[in-house]
Structure formats: C-alpha cells, structure tokens
Design a protein around this motif. Structure first.
Motif, PDB file in Angstrom:
ATOM      1  N   GLU A   1      87.826   1.590 157.269  1.00  0.00           N
ATOM      2  CA  GLU A   1      88.737   2.649 157.650  1.00  0.00           C
ATOM      3  C   GLU A   1      89.448   2.736 158.810  1.00  0.00           C
ATOM      4  O   GLU A   1      90.465   2.926 158.999  1.00  0.00           O
TER       5      GLU A   1
ATOM      6  N   SER B   1      91.635  -0.497 159.146  1.00  0.00           N
ATOM      7  CA  SER B   1      92.738  -0.308 158.198  1.00  0.00           C
ATOM      8  C   SER B   1      93.972   0.589 158.966  1.00  0.00           C
ATOM      9  O   SER B   1      95.102   0.322 159.005  1.00  0.00           O
ATOM     10  N   ASN B   2      93.295   1.634 159.529  1.00  0.00           N
ATOM     11  CA  ASN B   2      94.189   2.692 160.418  1.00  0.00           C
ATOM     12  C   ASN B   2      94.826   1.983 161.480  1.00  0.00           C
ATOM     13  O   ASN B   2      96.114   2.147 161.767  1.00  0.00           O
TER      14      ASN B   2
ATOM     15  N   ARG C   1      97.508  -0.494 159.928  1.00  0.00           N
ATOM     16  CA  ARG C   1      98.509   0.152 159.268  1.00  0.00           C
ATOM     17  C   ARG C   1      99.548   0.919 160.009  1.00  0.00           C
ATOM     18  O   ARG C   1     100.758   1.167 159.884  1.00  0.00           O
ATOM     19  N   HIS C   2      99.154   1.708 161.060  1.00  0.00           N
ATOM     20  CA  HIS C   2      99.825   2.609 161.885  1.00  0.00           C
ATOM     21  C   HIS C   2     100.279   2.334 163.247  1.00  0.00           C
ATOM     22  O   HIS C   2     100.805   3.241 164.006  1.00  0.00           O
TER      23      HIS C   2
ATOM     24  N   PRO D   1      94.416  10.155 166.706  1.00  0.00           N
ATOM     25  CA  PRO D   1      94.697  10.106 165.315  1.00  0.00           C
ATOM     26  C   PRO D   1      94.968  11.503 164.521  1.00  0.00           C
ATOM     27  O   PRO D   1      94.696  12.332 165.016  1.00  0.00           O
TER      28      PRO D   1
ATOM     29  N   ASP E   1      95.639   6.926 150.166  1.00  0.00           N
ATOM     30  CA  ASP E   1      96.021   7.116 151.495  1.00  0.00           C
ATOM     31  C   ASP E   1      95.360   8.563 152.216  1.00  0.00           C
ATOM     32  O   ASP E   1      95.129   9.594 151.378  1.00  0.00           O
TER      33      ASP E   1
ATOM     34  N   GLY F   1      90.727   8.168 155.253  1.00  0.00           N
ATOM     35  CA  GLY F   1      89.766   7.277 156.136  1.00  0.00           C
ATOM     36  C   GLY F   1      89.132   8.083 157.085  1.00  0.00           C
ATOM     37  O   GLY F   1      87.772   7.781 157.158  1.00  0.00           O
TER      38      GLY F   1
END
Length: 136
Positions: free
Chosen positions: A49, A52-53, A56-57, A86, A100, A103
C-alpha cells in the motif's frame, strides 16, 4: 544472530508499478531471513500500500525502507518526491469494495502506528509515509 538485532535496509526504486512487486518480494526475503515470518503477510500488505501510493501519486523515484529497532519494532516506510501530506485515511467500510482509496485505511487498521513526515533525504524534497509493527 541475536533475536533483537537491529538492522536497516533501503531499496531505491523507479517510478514503475512493477517495482511494487520487487519491493514486496524483497521485504518477504528480508523478514524471513531475520526470522520474522510471523509478520510477513501483514508487512507485505502494508508495504504494498505504501509503495503503491508512492509510485502512483508521484512522478519521481521512490524508496522502500524497512528496519528493526533494538527493541524489536519493525518500521516500514515509503519515500517519494512529493512533499505534500498524504490524503487522510478513509474508514474501510467506506472503501471496502473499491479498487482505489483504501491504502492508508488498511495501514491504519493493521499497523500499531503510522504517520508521515516531510524530508529532504536522497537529495530531493519529498516525504516518508511509515508504519510500525511489533515483531512478536
């Protein structure tokens, strides 16, 4: 090797979703080799998680850091190049069926502690989002 031996690993990764799998497998290997098989599944979920964040971001590189304190706490953190905080975690009941947005809710639910901090490590401004697990 002492049971409460402290250690610290950092894996630098490109901004590529395939790097999430590399991080997850590397984390499993690290924890297994240090005799922490009991927390591997939860640690993999949390690292997945967080990384991935990060991938992705943001647009830049990222890093996975995993360390064990002398007291036995396992700390997992993901660094990325975006210094903005975040989004706050949403309750899992609001995002349970979504692909989505769950996370940090999972991180909050599964970790003993979690948080974030701005940082200028690795020569770039960014942030670390981290969590802690007891190594029981």
């Amino acid at each position: 090797m002492p049971e409460n031996d402290a250690w610290d690993y950092t894996l630098y990764i490109p901004n590529d979703l395939r790097a999430v799998t590399v991080c997850r497998r590397t984390l499993r290997l690290i924890l297994t080799l240090h005799g922490l098989i009991g927390i591997v599944d939860t640690a993999e979920l949390l690292a997945t998680e967080l990384v991935s964040n990060a991938v992705r971001h943001t647009k830049g590189p990222a890093a996975l850091r995993v360390r064990r304190t002398p007291e036995g706490t396992v700390w997992i953190g993901a660094w990325d190049t975006d210094p903005a905080p975040p989004d706050p975690p949403r309750p899992l009941e609001q995002v349970a069926e979504l692909e989505d947005g769950r996370g940090l809710g999972l991180v909050k639910a599964c970790a003993e502690y979690w948080g974030w901090q701005p940082t200028a490590r690795f020569g770039d401004r960014g942030k670390y989002v981290w969590c802690e697990l007891g190594a029981a």
